[in-house]
Design an enzyme around this catalytic site. Structure first.
Site, PDB file in Angstrom:
ATOM      1  CG  PHE A  12      -1.529   1.200   1.659  1.00 25.01           C
ATOM      2  CD1 PHE A  12      -2.248   1.997   0.775  1.00 25.01           C
ATOM      3  CD2 PHE A  12      -1.390   1.628   2.980  1.00 25.01           C
ATOM      4  CE1 PHE A  12      -2.797   3.197   1.200  1.00 25.01           C
ATOM      5  CE2 PHE A  12      -1.947   2.816   3.408  1.00 25.01           C
ATOM      6  CZ  PHE A  12      -2.641   3.610   2.519  1.00 25.01           C
ATOM      7  CG  ASP A  32       6.820  -6.293  -2.325  1.00 18.92           C
ATOM      8  OD1 ASP A  32       6.456  -7.391  -1.922  1.00 18.92           O
ATOM      9  OD2 ASP A  32       6.386  -5.216  -1.859  1.00 18.92           O
ATOM     10  CG  ASN A  33       8.748 -11.121   0.040  1.00 14.84           C
ATOM     11  OD1 ASN A  33       7.892 -10.254   0.228  1.00 14.84           O
ATOM     12  ND2 ASN A  33       9.162 -11.921   1.008  1.00 14.84           N
ATOM     13  CB  THR A  36       1.502  -8.483   3.073  1.00 15.65           C
ATOM     14  OG1 THR A  36       2.494  -7.452   3.047  1.00 15.65           O
ATOM     15  CG2 THR A  36       1.789  -9.429   4.218  1.00 15.65           C
ATOM     16  CG  ASN A 100      20.443  -8.187   4.390  1.00 11.46           C
ATOM     17  OD1 ASN A 100      21.536  -8.475   4.883  1.00 11.46           O
ATOM     18  ND2 ASN A 100      19.494  -9.078   4.166  1.00 11.46           N
ATOM     19  CE1 TYR A 146       4.726  -3.745  11.595  1.00 13.62           C
ATOM     20  CE2 TYR A 146       3.643  -2.541  13.365  1.00 13.62           C
ATOM     21  CZ  TYR A 146       4.091  -2.607  12.058  1.00 13.62           C
ATOM     22  OH  TYR A 146       3.914  -1.530  11.221  1.00 13.62           O
TER      23      TYR A 146
HETATM   24  P1  NAD Z   1       1.669  -3.647   3.065  1.00 17.87           P
HETATM   25  O1  NAD Z   1       1.519  -5.005   3.642  1.00 17.87           O
HETATM   26  O2  NAD Z   1       0.634  -3.166   2.119  1.00 17.87           O
HETATM   27  O3  NAD Z   1       3.071  -3.509   2.348  1.00 17.87           O
HETATM   28  C1  NAD Z   1       4.235  -4.136   2.807  1.00 17.87           C
HETATM   29  C2  NAD Z   1       5.000  -4.661   1.587  1.00 17.87           C
HETATM   30  O4  NAD Z   1       6.249  -5.237   2.027  1.00 17.87           O
HETATM   31  C3  NAD Z   1       4.249  -5.766   0.852  1.00 17.87           C
HETATM   32  O5  NAD Z   1       4.207  -5.494  -0.535  1.00 17.87           O
HETATM   33  C4  NAD Z   1       5.053  -7.023   1.153  1.00 17.87           C
HETATM   34  O6  NAD Z   1       4.951  -7.996   0.131  1.00 17.87           O
HETATM   35  C5  NAD Z   1       6.461  -6.444   1.310  1.00 17.87           C
HETATM   36  N1  NAD Z   1       7.357  -7.307   2.098  1.00 17.87           N
HETATM   37  C6  NAD Z   1       7.140  -7.805   3.342  1.00 17.87           C
HETATM   38  N2  NAD Z   1       8.201  -8.554   3.729  1.00 17.87           N
HETATM   39  C7  NAD Z   1       9.103  -8.503   2.711  1.00 17.87           C
HETATM   40  C8  NAD Z   1      10.397  -9.055   2.522  1.00 17.87           C
HETATM   41  N3  NAD Z   1      10.981  -9.853   3.441  1.00 17.87           N
HETATM   42  N4  NAD Z   1      11.061  -8.783   1.369  1.00 17.87           N
HETATM   43  C9  NAD Z   1      10.497  -7.996   0.423  1.00 17.87           C
HETATM   44  N5  NAD Z   1       9.273  -7.449   0.540  1.00 17.87           N
HETATM   45  C10 NAD Z   1       8.578  -7.703   1.677  1.00 17.87           C
HETATM   46  O7  NAD Z   1       1.801  -2.637   4.303  1.00 17.87           O
HETATM   47  P2  NAD Z   1       1.829  -1.027   4.321  1.00 17.87           P
HETATM   48  O8  NAD Z   1       0.670  -0.549   5.082  1.00 17.87           O
HETATM   49  O9  NAD Z   1       2.068  -0.519   2.955  1.00 17.87           O
HETATM   50  O10 NAD Z   1       3.113  -0.784   5.240  1.00 17.87           O
HETATM   51  C11 NAD Z   1       4.373  -0.443   4.667  1.00 17.87           C
HETATM   52  C12 NAD Z   1       5.368  -0.084   5.750  1.00 17.87           C
HETATM   53  O11 NAD Z   1       4.878   1.015   6.531  1.00 17.87           O
HETATM   54  C13 NAD Z   1       5.664  -1.217   6.740  1.00 17.87           C
HETATM   55  O12 NAD Z   1       7.019  -1.189   7.101  1.00 17.87           O
HETATM   56  C14 NAD Z   1       4.814  -0.851   7.939  1.00 17.87           C
HETATM   57  O13 NAD Z   1       5.353  -1.350   9.144  1.00 17.87           O
HETATM   58  C15 NAD Z   1       4.861   0.661   7.902  1.00 17.87           C
HETATM   59  N6  NAD Z   1       3.691   1.259   8.581  1.00 17.87           N
HETATM   60  C16 NAD Z   1       2.484   1.329   7.965  1.00 17.87           C
HETATM   61  C17 NAD Z   1       1.399   1.871   8.640  1.00 17.87           C
HETATM   62  C18 NAD Z   1       0.041   2.021   7.985  1.00 17.87           C
HETATM   63  O14 NAD Z   1      -0.857   2.549   8.653  1.00 17.87           O
HETATM   64  N7  NAD Z   1      -0.178   1.649   6.773  1.00 17.87           N
HETATM   65  C19 NAD Z   1       1.544   2.329   9.960  1.00 17.87           C
HETATM   66  C20 NAD Z   1       2.787   2.205  10.553  1.00 17.87           C
HETATM   67  C21 NAD Z   1       3.859   1.690   9.849  1.00 17.87           C
END
Ligand code: NAD
Ligand code: UDP
Length: 328
Positions: A12, A32-33, A36, A100, A146
């Site tokens: 997202f 990305d992998n 999610t 990394n 987390y």
């Molecule tokens: P999301 O799940 O939509 O996106 C996370 C992405 O990371 C996914 O595309 C997933 O496939 C990828 N990913 C996960 N593990 C991976 C790995 N080992 N190697 C490569 N890719 C990997 O979540 P989001 O809401 O877009 O969140 C993105 C970031 O922002 C995260 O780090 C999250 O902790 C942080 N965050 C988001 C929010 C929010 O409200 N959306 C709040 C606090 C923090």
């Protein structure tokens, strides 16, 4: 052209950040992998010559053959139901993955911004949450995987900054929402909007008196962009300070979606924070940033997005198959 690597690009926040940096004239490499994320979030960038994509798990050694000026580390499961299902991956992505990326940033002499979270404050005893509050986290509870990984990520990043003089930035993101969230990722906005669209009752956890403060994606991306280009290495809260209880929010969603759903109450998840509101004084002062999009406007845009999805998406429960990412 400046080059930026964005991890979590198919998610997202990551996909919106790819759009923003492309619009600002950067060359963007997404990584990305798909654990999610969703390939469809990047579909519109397929033929963009300034966008490259590398499918890779960031917990494994990362090789990028181009120079990099900036790195944004946004890879990590972010929804409670995701990180409860894949706790070890969640711990690894913000520890080994961050290690990394710090190593890569050092080799490339790139500036690295990490996505931290309001969850570093746990179930906060200070309200609203200021950056100097150390938090109240249960290390061994289900959310600990987390929260503690993100806290470790901040410590490791500061150590690289202090020891190696690496340029680093830390954004503490508070609940952010908007188009491209996964409809069935379990977070409260897709959950309530999905329920409204399917004609189901809205599930409020606990008595609904717990609070959250919701930030629209455009505002969040603007804050992150400004922080990356600033010269401030310590954590900065980015979020919307308008706080609402989950019960009032459920009622707002019923009104917005013009439906007649009932509200039903279910158990409050373990360690669910009871209150959350960012103190954004620092971001205002440092970045001249504050959120511009009100909840009504942001929720409408988000609901329009969910309405545009196919029936298949709407009725799919959790379509994630995490098994292929779990190594024995
Ligand atoms: P999301 O799940 O939509 O996106 C996370 C992405 O990371 C996914 O595309 C997933 O496939 C990828 N990913 C996960 N593990 C991976 C790995 N080992 N190697 C490569 N890719 C990997 O979540 P989001 O809401 O877009 O969140 C993105 C970031 O922002 C995260 O780090 C999250 O902790 C942080 N965050 C988001 C929010 C929010 O409200 N959306 C709040 C606090 C923090
Ligand atoms: N929540 C809820 N019903 C749902 C999903 C979530 O009442 O169907 C509540 C949840 O217990 C929490 C708040 O909404 O208090 C926000 O949950 P979310 O999963 O979006 O993110 P969190 O802020 O807890 O990380």
């Amino acid at each position: 052209m400046k080059k930026i690597l964005i991890t979590g690009a198919a998610g997202f926040l990551g996909s919106h950040l790819c759009d923003r940096f492309l619009n600002e004239g950067f060359k963007v490499i997404g990584m990305d992998n798909f654990i999610t994320g969703d390939k469809r979030n990047l579909e519109h960038l397929k033929s963009n010559v300034n966008f490259d994509f590398i499918q890779h798990d960031v917990t494994e050694h990362i090789t990028v053959d181009k120079n990099l000026d900036y790195i944004l580390h946004f890879a990590s499961p972010a929804s409670p139901i995701d990180y409860l299902k894949i706790p070890i991956q969640t711990l690894k992505v913000s520890s080994l993955g961050t290690h990394n990326l710090l190593g890569l940033a050092k080799v490339k002499k790139a500036r690295l911004l990490i996505a931290s979270t309001s969850e570093v404050y746990g179930d906060p005893l200070v309200h609203p949450q200021t950056e100097d509050y150390y938090g109240n986290v249960n290390t061994i509870g289900p959310r600990g995987v987390y929260d503690e990984a993100k806290r470790f990520q901040e410590s490791l990043t500061m150590a690289y900054h202090r020891v190696h003089g690496l340029e680093t930035r830390i954004v503490r993101i508070f609940n952010t929402y908007g188009p491209r969230m996964r409809l069935n990722d379990g977070r409260v906005i897709p959950a309530f909007m999905g329920q409204a669209l399917r004609g189901e009752d809205l599930t409020v956890f606990g008595d609904g008196s717990q609070t959250r403060s919701f930030c629209y994606i455009e505002d969040q991306v603007e804050g992150i962009y400004r922080l990356l280009l600033s010269d401030y290495a310590y954590p900065v809260n980015i979020g919307n300070h308008h706080e609402i209880s989950i019960l009032d929010f459920a009622q707002e969603i019923i009104k917005l979606t013009n439906t007649s759903q009932k509200i039903i109450f279910e158990d409050l998840p373990v360690d669910d924070p009871l209150q959350r509101q960012p103190d954004i004084t620092l971001a205002k002062k440092l970045l001249d940033w504050e959120p511009k999009v009100g909840r009504e406007e942001g929720m409408k845009k988000t609901f329009d997005y969910f309405k545009s999805l196919s029936k298949e998406d709407l009725f799919k429960r959790d379509h994630r198959d995490f098994s292929k990412h779990i190594k024995t």
